[in-house]
Structure formats: C-alpha cells, structure tokens
Design a protein around this motif. Structure first.
Motif, PDB file in Angstrom:
ATOM      1  N   UNK A 175       0.842  -1.204   0.000  1.00 41.74           N
ATOM      2  CA  UNK A 175       0.000   0.000   0.000  1.00 41.74           C
ATOM      3  C   UNK A 175       0.874   1.251   0.000  1.00 41.74           C
ATOM      4  N   UNK A 176       1.905   1.250   0.834  1.00 40.37           N
ATOM      5  CA  UNK A 176       2.801   2.413   0.891  1.00 40.37           C
ATOM      6  C   UNK A 176       3.721   2.463  -0.327  1.00 40.37           C
ATOM      7  N   UNK A 177       4.123   1.298  -0.838  1.00 39.18           N
ATOM      8  CA  UNK A 177       5.042   1.275  -1.990  1.00 39.18           C
ATOM      9  C   UNK A 177       4.382   1.803  -3.256  1.00 39.18           C
ATOM     10  N   UNK A 178       3.089   1.538  -3.452  1.00 41.67           N
ATOM     11  CA  UNK A 178       2.439   2.051  -4.660  1.00 41.67           C
ATOM     12  C   UNK A 178       2.308   3.573  -4.606  1.00 41.67           C
ATOM     13  N   UNK A 179       2.451   4.129  -3.397  1.00 43.63           N
ATOM     14  CA  UNK A 179       2.497   5.584  -3.262  1.00 43.63           C
ATOM     15  C   UNK A 179       3.941   6.082  -3.192  1.00 43.63           C
ATOM     16  N   UNK A 180       4.861   5.211  -3.611  1.00 44.11           N
ATOM     17  CA  UNK A 180       6.293   5.524  -3.688  1.00 44.11           C
ATOM     18  C   UNK A 180       6.872   5.922  -2.337  1.00 44.11           C
ATOM     19  N   UNK A 181       6.365   5.311  -1.271  1.00 43.78           N
ATOM     20  CA  UNK A 181       6.897   5.518   0.074  1.00 43.78           C
ATOM     21  C   UNK A 181       7.300   4.160   0.633  1.00 43.78           C
ATOM     22  N   UNK A 182       8.546   3.808   0.472  1.00 45.46           N
ATOM     23  CA  UNK A 182       8.987   2.470   0.873  1.00 45.46           C
ATOM     24  C   UNK A 182       9.911   2.463   2.089  1.00 45.46           C
ATOM     25  N   UNK A 183      10.426   3.624   2.482  1.00 50.41           N
ATOM     26  CA  UNK A 183      11.474   3.655   3.505  1.00 50.41           C
ATOM     27  C   UNK A 183      10.948   3.227   4.879  1.00 50.41           C
ATOM     28  N   UNK A 184       9.794   3.787   5.298  1.00 51.28           N
ATOM     29  CA  UNK A 184       9.263   3.431   6.613  1.00 51.28           C
ATOM     30  C   UNK A 184       8.904   1.944   6.669  1.00 51.28           C
ATOM     31  N   UNK A 185       8.259   1.464   5.618  1.00 52.44           N
ATOM     32  CA  UNK A 185       7.907   0.047   5.566  1.00 52.44           C
ATOM     33  C   UNK A 185       9.137  -0.839   5.602  1.00 52.44           C
ATOM     34  N   UNK A 186      10.183  -0.405   4.914  1.00 57.37           N
ATOM     35  CA  UNK A 186      11.419  -1.183   4.928  1.00 57.37           C
ATOM     36  C   UNK A 186      12.040  -1.189   6.323  1.00 57.37           C
TER      37      UNK A 186
END
Length: 486
Positions: free
Chosen positions: A140-151
């Motif tokens: 969900x966050x990656x499709x919004x190009x936000x991967x750092x927190x999830x990682x």
C-alpha cells in the motif's frame, strides 16, 4: 537508473542495519541465550509461517503493485484498495477454522520427528497472518512511492524487538515460553503500525464499487499465490523439512549458515523496493526501451555489489566461524551453495518484477510450481542422506534451474536479457580478487583478520571498478567520494 540508485540508498542503509541487528541476534544472542533446541524451534516457527504467508496474503501485495498504477481516477483506486484489504480474508478465515478444528492433527504432523514443535500451531498461524497483512500494507505504501518506513519496519523493527526479548530471557525477566508468545506479539504489533502508516498515506474509501476488471484482478491474485508460494518454498521449506527428518537442533545450525549467505541478498532486497513499482509502471506504459535499460542496469549494479559481499563472506568464513560456538561451525558448504544461489538471483536484476507484472506471468507461475515440487522431492531425498548440506544442495539446484528458466523465458517472450559486456568484466574481477586473497591468512584475532582482509579486498575491488569505469552508476557514486572536486 541513477534515480533508482539514489532512492534505493535509504533502503540499502536500513536493510544493512537490519541485517547487522539480525547478525547479532542469529550469530550470537540466539546461539548463546537459547538452547540449540529452542533456537531450532524458533527457526521452524518462522519458516513455517513464511511458507503460509503467501497463501494467507492471497497474492495481494503483488496484485496491488501491478494494477494500482493502471487506475487514474480516485473512485476506482479506492474500490481497488478496498478489494485488496478484503481478499486475504478469503483464505485467512478458512485457514483459521481449519487450524482450530484440526489442531491435534496439525500438531502431530509438525512434531512428527521433534515433539517440541507440537505445541506451536497457533504461534505459526498468527505470525503468518501478521506477515500476510504486513505485506499488504507495505505494498500500500510502496504504490504511493513511500517504501522507507515500511522497509524500516520489515528489516529493523522485528529484529530489534527480538534482540530486546532475547536479553530479557538472558537476564531471567521472562521464560523461553513467554519469549515465544512475545514473538507473536511483535509480528502483530508490526502489522498494526504498518497499517496506521499506510492509512496515513491514504485512507481507504470503504463502500465504493470494485474495479471493472475485478475478474482479471482475481485471476492474477490466485495465480500469484502460486508464484509467491514458490519463491518462499524455495527459500524456507528446507528448514521445515529438516525438522521433519533430523534433530531440530540442526535447524539452528542451518539457520546460522543460511543467514550468513543471505547477507548477499541485501542489495537486491533494498533495490527491489523501488524497481518493482517502476517495472510495473514501465510495463503498463509499454515502454520496452526503458524496461531494457532498467533490466540491464539493475542486473549489473546488483551483481557488482552482491559479488563483493559474496567474496567477502567466503574468504572470511573460517575466521567468522571461530567467533561462533563450536557446534555451529560446520556449515561452510551450506554458505557456499546458498551464497551462489543468491548471487545468481542478483545477476537477474529486476527479472521477477518483469515476469510478475507482464502478460506472461501465468506460464512462469506454473513452472515455478513444478520447481517447488522438485525442491520438496530433492529435500526428501538429500536431507536424510547428507543432512543440512543436502538441504542447501536441494535449494541451490532448484533456484539455479528456476532462475535459468525465468532468464530464458524473458528473453524468448520479451526479447530482453540482463547481460552486457560489463557483466563479464565483473565475473573476471571476482575471479581475480578471489584468487589473490584465497590463500591469504593473518595470524591475529579473527575479528582483526576479518577487518584487515575485508579492507584489502574492498580497496582492490572498488579501485578496479573505479579505474575501468565498469558501471556508470557506481562510478558516479564513487566519484563523489574519491574525486569530490569534479
């Protein structure tokens, strides 16, 4: 590719920090704070949960990335995201009911060889459920190009929490049984935090209609379960099957060796956080030339970085094993075989992303299922004969042929291949560096030996890369540090 390299940097730092914490946990804390039996039990619980995770996730993490960028209006996007939240329940609910009704039978199967594993059916199910929905919210966050927190949550949070729990066991603040219960809590908490972050990026629009291509989405999701399960089976089924045939302590020894080898995959894991959605976007835009560039440059960058890590691990392995308890020192061939498999993975660049997001995903998924079956059969044959080395050999053979098929399939269907002249230069460089430093041994403490040899290897490797400009992306990054005035 320069953009990909920069965006991957934060994920790379986080992933390496996570692996550093994992190294402390796996190589030192688990091995010293828990008995070999309980360390092996943790390995069985987490491996079995990982095997279940793709099933419970219903393929949603991959489906979300493939289809989200194809929708332009908010209403359709909201309907799609709502559907992605509900789909996993289609398997989670029946699996939960089955686990409740057949608890004794499942426990007897898991504890067939090692009775200690019988009492942890619900630990496995709850961790698998948490893993599944974590991946949903991470995508969900990656499709919004936000991967750092999830990682960060994926690579650091759970490992740091486990480290704290292990120290609590060591100082007698909790029992091992409480530790295993708390381990379930860590994975559930991680998922809740990831959910809150994903909703902060975009709240789901509940009550909206599903997309018009719902049938295509469901078909893809069902088939991607096979692909996700195949990938996990290739990586995790060996630990589960070791528990079925030999002493559970061997899972602990195997886990240590596999963790050492898995460090090779860190650059791939970091880069794929951004290349996966980029690949989906390029395929949706039918930008074949851009895809070809991304394919070759991701392959070269990952091969260079993972190749260096592979050489550092293999050439320092004897000293590294001297730092571990004696019972954990017999996994050289496990590290070598799993390491070669991971290096081949890196060489393929964003191959998986291309296949899973292309129109040809169905065929490769079924091929993967056949190879997963082959992996299980190889483990059935090799583990009883040669123990944990047999498990590593089975994994290596399966991953080698699986990757070879994927490589040839992308070439045949899309006319793309990841290799360039620079690829073979890197092969030659790795062989040269290995030959130069293979026989070099220092007479000091193992830690000092590792530091000295690693420093010399890295200087030679990076120096040749920079001098001959083998990769423009890596040359650009190195130039900022080696020649900042330019």
């Amino acid at each position: 590719m320069g953009i990909v390299f920069k965006q991957s940097f934060s994920n790379l730092v986080i992933t390496y920090l996570g692996f550093a914490i994992g190294a402390i946990n796996t190589l030192f804390l688990y091995a010293r704070f828990l008995t070999d039996t309980y360390f092996g039990l943790v390995g069985v619980i987490l491996a079995t949960s990982a095997i279940l995770m793709p099933l419970l996730a219903f393929g949603v993490p991959n489906t979300m990335i493939k289809f989200f960028s194809s929708y332009s209006d908010k209403k359709t996007q909201d309907g799609f995201l709502t559907m992605m939240l509900l789909l996993p329940l289609a398997l989670i609910v029946p699996f939960g009911v089955f686990s409740y009704l057949a608890n004794d039978a499942i426990a007897a199967f898991i504890g067939h060889r090692n009775e200690i594993a019988e009492n942890y059916v619900w630990h496995i199910f709850l961790i698998a459920l948490a893993m599944a929905y974590f991946e949903v919210f991470y995508s969900w966050s990656r499709v919004h190009m936000r991967s750092v927190f999830g990682n960060f949550m994926k690579e650091i949070f759970a490992r740091l929490a486990v480290m704290i729990l292990l120290f609590a066991v060591y100082f007698d603040y909790m029992s091992v049984e409480t530790f295993l219960q708390a381990l379930v809590g860590v994975y559930l908490l991680r998922t809740i935090i990831m959910k809150l972050y994903a909703y902060r990026l975009r709240m789901p629009g509940f009550g909206v209609s599903f997309p018009s291509n719902t049938r295509d989405i469901l078909t893809y999701s069902i088939l991607i379960i096979l692909g996700g399960s195949t990938a996990v089976i290739l990586l995790e089924v060996d630990k589960f099957m070791i528990n079925q045939f030999i002493e559970i302590e061997k899972v602990a020894y195997y886990s240590v060796a596999v963790f050492i080898a898995t460090v090779i995959a860190v650059p791939s894991r970091a880069m794929h956080q951004i290349t996966y959605p980029m690949t989906a976007a390029l395929l949706n835009a039918r930008d074949k030339s851009g895809l070809a560039v991304l394919y070759q440059k991701s392959s070269l960058t990952l091969f260079i970085t993972s190749g260096l890590i592979f050489v550092l691990i293999i050439l320092n392995l004897n000293d590294l094993y001297l730092l571990l308890p004696e019972s954990y020192r017999g996994g050289f061939y496990v590290v070598l075989l799993i390491g070669l498999a991971k290096l081949f993975d890196a060489l393929l660049g964003n191959n998986n992303a291309i296949l899973y997001n292309s129109d040809y995903y169905k065929a490769i998924l079924f091929m993967g299922v056949l190879l997963a079956v082959g992996t299980i059969l190889l483990n059935l044959y090799l583990i009883p004969k040669i123990g944990i080395t047999g498990a590593a050999l089975a994994t290596f053979i399966a991953i080698f042929f699986y990757n070879l098929i994927k490589l040839l399939y992308v070439k045949a269907k899309l006319g793309l291949q990841p290799f360039t002249a620079e690829t073979f230069k890197v092969v030659f460089l790795l062989l040269i560096v290995s030959a130069v430093f293979f026989a070099l041994q220092f007479p000091f403490h193992p830690v000092l030996n590792i530091v000295l040899k690693s420093l010399l290897i890295t200087i030679m490797y990076v120096g040749i890369l920079y001098r001959f400009r083998i990769s423009d992306d890596i040359f650009g990054v190195l130039s900022k540090y080696l020649n900042p005035k330019k």
